[in-house]
Design a protein around this motif. Sequence first.
Motif: not given
Length: 431
Positions: A62-63, A68-69, A122-124, A78-79
């Motif tokens: 889910a985002r 994305w988890l 983003y999200g790193a 996410h990748l």
Amino acid sequence: CNVQANCRRLENAWRICERWAKSRGMEFAPQKSELMHFTRAHNPLPNKVRLSGAEVAPRESARFLGVWLDRKLRWRAHLLKVKAKMETQVFALTKIAASTWGCSLARAREVYTKVIRSAIAYGASAYHTPADPRKQTPRGAAKELATTQSSCLRVVAGAYRATPVRSLETETWVPPLDLYLNKRLADFEARLANTGKMDLLRNSRKAVATAIRSRRVRGDARLNTSNPTPVEGTEARAVWSTEWLGNDTPEEALERDWRTRWQHTLDKAMADRPGRDIEPADHPDFTEEALAKHIGLKKHESSVLVQARTGKIGLRDFLHTRKVPGVTSPGCQCGAGRETAIHILTECRDTEEQRIDLRIALGSSAFTDRGGMAEATSSNDTGAIVARWLLGLGRLPEYRLAIRLARDSSMTEDIEREAAMREGAAAGSTG
């Protein structure tokens, strides 16, 4: 952890929120809710929750806030989403720049760093796993996304696929992706510490860890609170950030590791190919001034300059190495050596007359060996002279159209300039 009990807690929490919403004339939409059971189990948990009469089934991913988890928190979802997005963005980059046409190297680099790399990064702070400093290799998602950066930098620099990644990075002044993400992660940890959120996260994690360990205590055993909670998660990243930075700023730590990585890959290349030529790009400035040599150059001129500095240029020596059909020998047509950029610039018998003009243009910067070429091609003034001189020889047929279009454009500009001057002179005389 009891999944049924978790589902009941979620349903109770929903009812509390629902009562609050009704008291204020609002209503929640259960169909917009998403359920995920975070577990490393091989098979996903099928347990559903019932919210206002609607059943919500668990999902694999889910985002949340643009990240994305997945249920295993392996960041695979996410990748995959980032890779899918990159396909579109890399395609767009190839449509605005190439080796012989398009926007300048500086503009293409700006598109990559501000659009494509920003999307990657983003999200790193959540997904990035710093590399092991002893192995000098990326880890996690950064390892798989590094090829995306390499592909983009080849477009930005107008370089061949055989060009070493370390040279692409120094020529365009774009650090290795995982090291850049290291800096982003260190910046994030610094913000957490400065805002006081680190203590909140640390206390929350300890509370959860304590609750989990308490459930595992059997019989009359009691939790030994004197044992410290193992460092992991957010705390582990904070510890890593402190160790990684040392006494350096994030920018200094990035450049420090970049230099170490670059030297490691160069030493490996030299060990794999004993006697390998040291190219001008093997003497990087490690400064943003690396971009200055492309000021005022058109895209095809920047491409030739990068190719000459890396040694991966469309001359017989390189083409023969790449087994290009029709190139049966790496030798220059003059018969005095391999046809490389440095050979043509310093000792080719067929370019002796042209080199007189080159030496006059370079003046005191004229060179006779590979080291001199490295110095000359590192400067904006002399680098432009070398690139245009190589293009003028006509030995790089892939640039013929670009040269002709640039010449026509220059002639048009001269004509327009002269017309403007005549109009200005006429207006002055009339006045």
